[in-house]
Design an enzyme around this catalytic site. Structure first.
Site, PDB file in Angstrom:
ATOM      1  N   ASP A 119      40.931  34.665  46.760  1.00 39.69           N
ATOM      2  CA  ASP A 119      40.145  35.433  45.983  1.00 39.69           C
ATOM      3  C   ASP A 119      39.056  34.671  44.768  1.00 39.69           C
ATOM      4  OD1 ASP A 119      41.710  37.287  46.499  1.00 39.69           O
ATOM      5  OD2 ASP A 119      43.310  36.915  44.876  1.00 39.69           O
ATOM      6  N   ASP A 141      40.118  43.763  49.079  1.00 34.28           N
ATOM      7  CA  ASP A 141      39.929  43.799  47.593  1.00 34.28           C
ATOM      8  C   ASP A 141      39.232  44.671  47.466  1.00 34.28           C
ATOM      9  OD1 ASP A 141      42.095  41.607  48.323  1.00 34.28           O
ATOM     10  OD2 ASP A 141      41.617  41.159  46.194  1.00 34.28           O
TER      11      ASP A 141
END
Length: 165
Positions: A119, A141
């Site tokens: 991330d 995401d």
């Protein structure tokens, strides 16, 4: 393959490629691990976060059995979504499912390659003395969220499902 299904498959492939390319560039060319957090704007930073859990860091696991369980769940989810996509009757639903599938596969590739999901996007804003910060996330995401939003949109505003007589 129908044009509608082709659109969903192309959405999945595009998300997978863009997600993996962004992560590879950030990890190996940009060297985000060596640089640390990089302020891009007053409200957006690039920052490396390794997510060993699922969405929003839930169910964090460091064990091999935990990783296998999460990967198994992801494989089942992708198969179910792919069947749904193949049977979908509208382009919106097909592309939405393609976005979700591409994002799920992108994050699964990370889990296989690194043992955790990469991330890197961090939005935040400051109101006076209060800092408001969103979770650190990635392109996969984002695609999953957009896909779910499109499914919700279709369920509210799309053509009603017609049952066979």
């Amino acid at each position: 393959m129908s044009p509608r299904l082709r659109a969903g498959v192309m959405a999945a492939i595009a998300v997978l490629l863009a997600d993996q390319a962004s992560k590879l560039w950030l990890l190996f060319s940009f060297d985000i691990a060596g640089r640390g957090a990089v302020r891009v704007t007053s409200f957006f930073d690039l920052v490396l976060a390794w997510n060993t859990g699922i969405s929003y860091g839930w169910f964090q696991t460091g064990s091999a059995s935990g990783h296998a369980l999460l990967l198994g769940f992801k494989v089942i989810a992708v198969v179910v979504l792919a069947i749904w996509m193949a049977r979908a009757q509208t382009r919106v639903v097909t592309v939405a499912l393609g976005l979700i599938i591409g994002g799920a596969i992108g994050n699964a590739v990370d889990r296989l390659a690194y043992g955790a999901v990469v991330d890197f996007a961090h939005f935040h804003v400051k109101f006076g003395e209060k800092d408001l910060s969103w979770y650190v996330f990635n392109l996969a995401d984002t695609a999953i969220v957009v896909g779910v939003a499109a499914l919700l949109y279709d369920s509210v505003f799309g053509e009603p499902a017609v049952k066979a007589p």
